[in-house]
Design a protein around this motif. Structure first.
Motif, short mmCIF file in Angstrom:
data_model
loop_
_atom_site.label_atom_id
_atom_site.label_comp_id
_atom_site.label_asym_id
_atom_site.label_seq_id
_atom_site.Cartn_x
_atom_site.Cartn_y
_atom_site.Cartn_z
N THR A 1 30.10 80.08 -16.88
CA THR A 1 31.11 80.85 -17.58
C THR A 1 30.46 82.08 -18.17
O THR A 1 29.35 82.43 -17.78
CB THR A 1 31.79 79.99 -18.67
OG1 THR A 1 32.82 80.76 -19.26
CG2 THR A 1 30.82 79.53 -19.73
N THR A 2 31.08 82.73 -19.09
CA THR A 2 30.57 84.00 -19.60
C THR A 2 30.52 83.98 -21.11
O THR A 2 31.46 83.55 -21.75
CB THR A 2 31.47 85.15 -19.13
OG1 THR A 2 31.58 85.08 -17.71
CG2 THR A 2 30.90 86.49 -19.52
N MET B 1 38.63 88.01 -14.56
CA MET B 1 37.60 89.04 -14.57
C MET B 1 38.00 90.25 -13.75
O MET B 1 37.70 91.40 -14.11
CB MET B 1 36.28 88.45 -14.06
CG MET B 1 35.69 87.36 -14.94
SD MET B 1 35.38 87.90 -16.64
CE MET B 1 34.05 89.07 -16.37
N SER C 1 45.26 80.26 -14.86
CA SER C 1 43.95 79.92 -15.41
C SER C 1 43.24 78.91 -14.51
O SER C 1 42.02 78.76 -14.58
CB SER C 1 44.08 79.34 -16.82
OG SER C 1 44.77 78.10 -16.79
N LEU D 1 38.21 82.04 -20.60
CA LEU D 1 37.19 81.84 -19.58
C LEU D 1 36.56 80.45 -19.68
O LEU D 1 36.12 79.89 -18.67
CB LEU D 1 36.11 82.91 -19.72
CG LEU D 1 36.58 84.33 -19.37
CD1 LEU D 1 35.50 85.34 -19.66
CD2 LEU D 1 37.01 84.42 -17.91
N GLU D 2 36.55 79.90 -20.86
CA GLU D 2 35.96 78.57 -21.04
C GLU D 2 36.79 77.49 -20.36
O GLU D 2 36.24 76.58 -19.73
CB GLU D 2 35.82 78.26 -22.53
CG GLU D 2 35.21 76.89 -22.80
CD GLU D 2 35.13 76.59 -24.28
OE1 GLU D 2 34.56 75.54 -24.63
OE2 GLU D 2 35.65 77.39 -25.08
N SER E 1 39.20 78.00 -18.01
CA SER E 1 39.63 78.33 -16.65
C SER E 1 38.65 77.77 -15.63
O SER E 1 37.46 77.62 -15.91
CB SER E 1 39.74 79.85 -16.47
OG SER E 1 40.71 80.40 -17.33
N ARG F 1 39.01 82.13 -13.36
CA ARG F 1 38.06 83.09 -13.92
C ARG F 1 37.93 84.32 -13.04
O ARG F 1 37.82 85.45 -13.53
CB ARG F 1 36.69 82.44 -14.12
CG ARG F 1 36.59 81.59 -15.37
CD ARG F 1 35.15 81.28 -15.71
NE ARG F 1 34.52 80.47 -14.66
CZ ARG F 1 34.57 79.15 -14.62
NH1 ARG F 1 35.23 78.47 -15.54
NH2 ARG F 1 33.96 78.48 -13.65
#
Length: 341
Positions: free
Chosen positions: A313-314, A280, A179, A268-269, A271, A276
């Motif tokens: 981030t996503t 992904m 991560s 994702l938050e 990492s 990330r």
């Protein structure tokens, strides 16, 4: 009992249901107060018993069957003949886990085939935990319900009877990903170590990985300190991983498949950019429904860390991913039509 004799053995204990060939032959040797190697010399089979469980030699099987008054089929049933390749790749040949209830009163506990699976943690017959040499950290993980659920999902996947929308192999690979970029441990990550180890220069200077598993199963960081974690980087290395690592992965698989959207968002938050990117890249290989949810993600920027540094981030369309999660959960709860061999 030395030499190359082939005389049948007068007393042979019957094998238990699902017992491994090596386990049974060890118990036969105990009857005559000899080692397994001495029994092998007497009966005349050529390869080690552990090896015969995976690489069958017809002549050896015939010698063992003749010497023990058993049929060839009964001897072959104690091997891993015919198991799916994926299940075979996750077997632990040297496994010595035993069930206390099954082995009560026995001089040498039997070892069953199903217990050799990397994600076998309980006895199928008694439901009790299996015990072995590497139990450190297991009790700190707890959460038996999720552990059992994850272990069952992994068994179905290994037997190539997968019934989840998200590929279980991809979930395992996700949990094994880093991560964050490896770096020396922070002081708070060493808080559960003895004081002397907390100040050990070798530990303080060694880069450590932070696998995605520790995000999904944060209690794993308490169960196994960061400097002692022995999590492999690929699925192929799982049979050699300690029990705590394998048990944490079972819990992690159950959590990911139970609430995919929230778990992915959390990963994702926390990492960094290094992690990330790897996460992904892996998710690009997931089914179209999952990739569609990711592909329509909305990038956003927020403040993170000291100094107001920004991190991209996503933001997922959670409802889209949750729809896939619900499909996955329905598949997981379908009636089970098989058991391990």
């Amino acid at each position: 009992m030395t030499g190359e004799g082939r005389a049948p053995l007068p007393i042979v204990p019957p094998p238990f249901r699902d017992e491994r060939l090596s386990s049974w032959l060890e118990r036969v040797a105990d009857v005559y107060l000899v080692s397994l190697n001495e029994l092998q010399s007497h009966v005349g089979w050529s390869r080690p018993a552990l090896q015969l469980e995976f690489e069958l030699v017809p002549a050896d099987m015939e010698r063992i069957a003749s010497a023990t008054h058993r049929s060839i089929e009964r001897v072959l049933a104690m091997t891993f003949r015919g198991v799916p390749p994926r299940y075979r790749s996750l077997l632990r040949p040297g496994s010595r886990e035993t069930c206390p209830a099954c082995s009560r009163g026995m001089q040498r506990p039997q070892r069953l085939k199903g217990w050799s699976f990397a994600f076998a943690f309980w006895c199928d017959r008694h439901g009790e935990p299996l015990f072995g040499r590497e139990m450190n950290g297991v009790s700190a993980l707890g959460n038996e319900a999720l552990g059992r659920r994850g272990a069952e999902i992994l068994l179905q996947w290994a037997m190539e009877r997968e019934a989840t929308a998200v590929p279980v192999g991809s979930v395992l690979s996700l949990l094994l990903l880093p991560s964050q970029k490896p770096s020396p441990p922070a002081p708070w990550e060493l808080g559960c170590l003895p004081l002397a180890r907390q100040h050990d220069p070798a530990i303080l200077s060694r880069p450590c990985g932070r696998p995605v598993l520790t995000v999904v199963v944060p209690e794993f960081r308490v169960a196994v300190p960061i400097c002692d974690q022995r999590l492999p980087s690929t699925i192929a290395g799982l049979p050699g991983a300690p029990r705590a690592e394998r048990y944490a992965l079972a819990i992690g698989v159950a959590r990911v498949l139970r609430n995919l959207a929230d778990v992915i968002g959390r990963i994702l938050e926390v990492s960094d950019a290094f992690g990330r990117k790897k996460v992904m890249a892996l998710m690009e290989q997931w089914p179209v429904a999952i990739r569609h949810a990711v592909g329509h993600a909305t990038p956003w920027t927020r403040l993170k860390g000291e100094g107001g540094r920004t991190a991209r981030t996503t933001l997922f369309r959670h409802e889209s991913v949750r729809a896939v999660s619900r499909t996955s959960q329905k598949a997981e709860t379908a009636p089970k039509a098989f058991r391990a061999p």
